[in-house]
Design a protein around this motif. Structure first.
Motif, PDB file in Angstrom:
ATOM      1  N   ASN A  67      -5.890  29.162   9.129  1.00 31.13           N
ATOM      2  CA  ASN A  67      -5.449  28.609   7.781  1.00 31.13           C
ATOM      3  C   ASN A  67      -4.006  28.887   7.511  1.00 31.13           C
ATOM      4  O   ASN A  67      -3.454  28.767   6.343  1.00 31.13           O
ATOM      5  N   ARG A 126       0.058  28.056   9.030  1.00 28.88           N
ATOM      6  CA  ARG A 126       0.677  27.366  10.096  1.00 28.88           C
ATOM      7  C   ARG A 126       2.228  27.805  10.453  1.00 28.88           C
ATOM      8  O   ARG A 126       3.307  27.341  10.110  1.00 28.88           O
ATOM      9  N   ARG A 159      -8.867  27.765  15.313  1.00 32.66           N
ATOM     10  CA  ARG A 159      -8.524  27.320  13.952  1.00 32.66           C
ATOM     11  C   ARG A 159      -7.725  28.595  13.260  1.00 32.66           C
ATOM     12  O   ARG A 159      -8.024  29.771  13.667  1.00 32.66           O
ATOM     13  N   LYS A 194       3.579  23.168  11.800  1.00 31.25           N
ATOM     14  CA  LYS A 194       2.600  22.073  11.055  1.00 31.25           C
ATOM     15  C   LYS A 194       2.896  20.433  11.465  1.00 31.25           C
ATOM     16  O   LYS A 194       1.943  19.809  11.405  1.00 31.25           O
ATOM     17  N   GLY A 228      -1.227  19.417  12.712  1.00 34.95           N
ATOM     18  CA  GLY A 228      -1.369  18.720  11.265  1.00 34.95           C
ATOM     19  C   GLY A 228      -2.922  18.526  11.233  1.00 34.95           C
ATOM     20  O   GLY A 228      -3.793  18.979  11.573  1.00 34.95           O
ATOM     21  N   ARG A 229      -3.084  17.736  10.101  1.00 39.02           N
ATOM     22  CA  ARG A 229      -4.568  17.394   9.709  1.00 39.02           C
ATOM     23  C   ARG A 229      -5.631  16.851  10.692  1.00 39.02           C
ATOM     24  O   ARG A 229      -6.669  17.119  10.828  1.00 39.02           O
ATOM     25  N   ASP A 230      -4.853  15.864  11.422  1.00 39.05           N
ATOM     26  CA  ASP A 230      -5.471  15.381  12.599  1.00 39.05           C
ATOM     27  C   ASP A 230      -5.531  16.018  13.935  1.00 39.05           C
ATOM     28  O   ASP A 230      -5.916  15.539  14.914  1.00 39.05           O
TER      29      ASP A 230
END
Length: 368
Positions: free
Chosen positions: A56, A58, A54, A65, A69-71
């Motif tokens: 923080n 991009r 992970r 991104k 992305g968020r998913d």
């Protein structure tokens, strides 16, 4: 650069074949009177350990991104190596000749209680322990990291002007906070600090000279990195690469440079100092235009315990299965030695339009 190579040179084994090789190698002792050498006579000296997939940021050259992305399905916590498993494997690697360990990610400072891991790794004998970070959390983490036993830190910083930096990290993070982190690291004694700048044409080649000027007398070392085709999602093209020779020429026109010797065999950065005797040095890492495969001594351990023998690999060897499968340290060492002896990687020497299209492991998973 246009050489066409057989696809077999970069194709991975089938996963089942790879897993069988690791299990079988674990029960075959190797000659412990000599450290293992790979197919090109290279020893193992550096281990890069990714502690999280992970991040923080991009950054456009690493975790664009539109893909991350968020998913995006990051690894669940249960699949990550625990700190105890990381330390166990690191100790085994040290027994095979590793003398430098670098913690990476993703962003390693996102891993909860990372200081506990550093404290345990710092206790390994004869090991130079370092960490690479984007600097976002460094201002508050620098002193605890140093207290835990971290020796040095490398900070990614692709530009000093805020607009360019925000565009490259693509989360609108301000450059001032990274600079604060660098100052905090310096105050904490994490030295020498290295500043890594990936240079991508059309985005930040104008940032080269300001970075050199800014850090010239700081005691920090700026290293400019050619934009590489790591992973398969960053849309790499040769046209986007600013060659190391151009980077050096850009600085040399205003701040004349002269080459200096490497610190040790296998060092990836070419080193340069200022001819007028001014403080500091710069480095250039030219994996694309000046391949250094012949001297590469790096092994990589992914967040979920796979061993990779090249930054541009397609697959890794599953060591977690051995760690969690009841194998003892000697058996795991047998397997790692066999993997290294099998190693013949030289991706940067055979890079072409064909190889750059091969699906490779992402940098955010394997670490830089």
């Amino acid at each position: 650069m246009n050489k066409i190579i057989p696809l077999a040179d970069v194709r991975a084994m089938e996963p089942s074949t790879r897993d069988a090789f690791v299990r079988e190698a674990a029960v075959v002792p190797y000659d412990r009177d000599a450290l293992p050498l790979d197919q090109r006579g290279r020893r193992m000296h550096d281990l890069r350990i990714s502690v999280t997939d992970r991040c923080n940021f991009r950054c456009v050259y690493c975790m664009p991104k539109d893909v991350f992305g968020r998913d995006y399905p990051f690894l669940p916590h249960s699949e990550l190596l625990t700190f105890e498993e990381i330390v166990r494997l690191a100790r085994i690697y040290v027994g095979l000749g590793v003398r430098k360990i670098r913690l990476t990610g993703g962003e390693p400072l996102l891993r909860k209680n990372i200081e506990r891991l550093i404290e345990q790794l710092a206790a390994l004998p004869g090991v130079d322990l370092t960490l690479t970070t984007n600097g976002a959390l460094l201002a508050k983490k620098a002193r605890p990291l140093r207290a835990a036993g971290l020796a040095r830190v490398t900070v990614s910083l692709d530009a000093l002007d805020d607009a360019t930096f925000r565009a490259m990290n693509d989360v609108d993070f301000p450059v001032a906070r990274v600079l604060d982190g660098i100052e905090a690291a310096h105050a904490a004694g994490l030295a020498p600090i290295k500043i890594n700048a990936v240079v991508k044409r059309g985005m930040n080649e104008h940032a080269i000279l300001p970075l050199a000027r800014h850090f010239r007398d700081s005691g920090h070392i700026v290293r400019f990195i050619e934009y590489m085709d790591v992973g398969h999602t960053n849309g790499w093209r040769m046209d986007d690469v600013v060659p190391a020779a151009e980077i050096v020429e850009t600085i040399d026109r205003e701040l004349p440079l002269e080459a200096i010797d490497a610190n040790y065999p296998g060092e990836v950065a070419e080193r340069w100092r200022y001819r007028d005797g001014g403080g500091g040095e710069i480095g250039v890492i030219a994996s694309v235009t000046q391949a250094f495969c012949r001297d590469c001594t790096r092994a990589r351990l992914s967040t979920d315990g796979k061993m990779f023998t090249c930054l541009f690999a397609t697959d890794g060897y599953d060591l977690r299965a051995l760690v969690r499968g009841g194998y003892d340290d000697e058996q795991i060492q047998n397997a790692i030695a066999a993997i290294w002896r099998k190693r013949a990687d030289r991706y940067s020497e055979i890079r072409s339009a064909n190889t750059s299209r091969v699906a490779k492991v992402e940098m955010s998973y394997i670490g830089g």
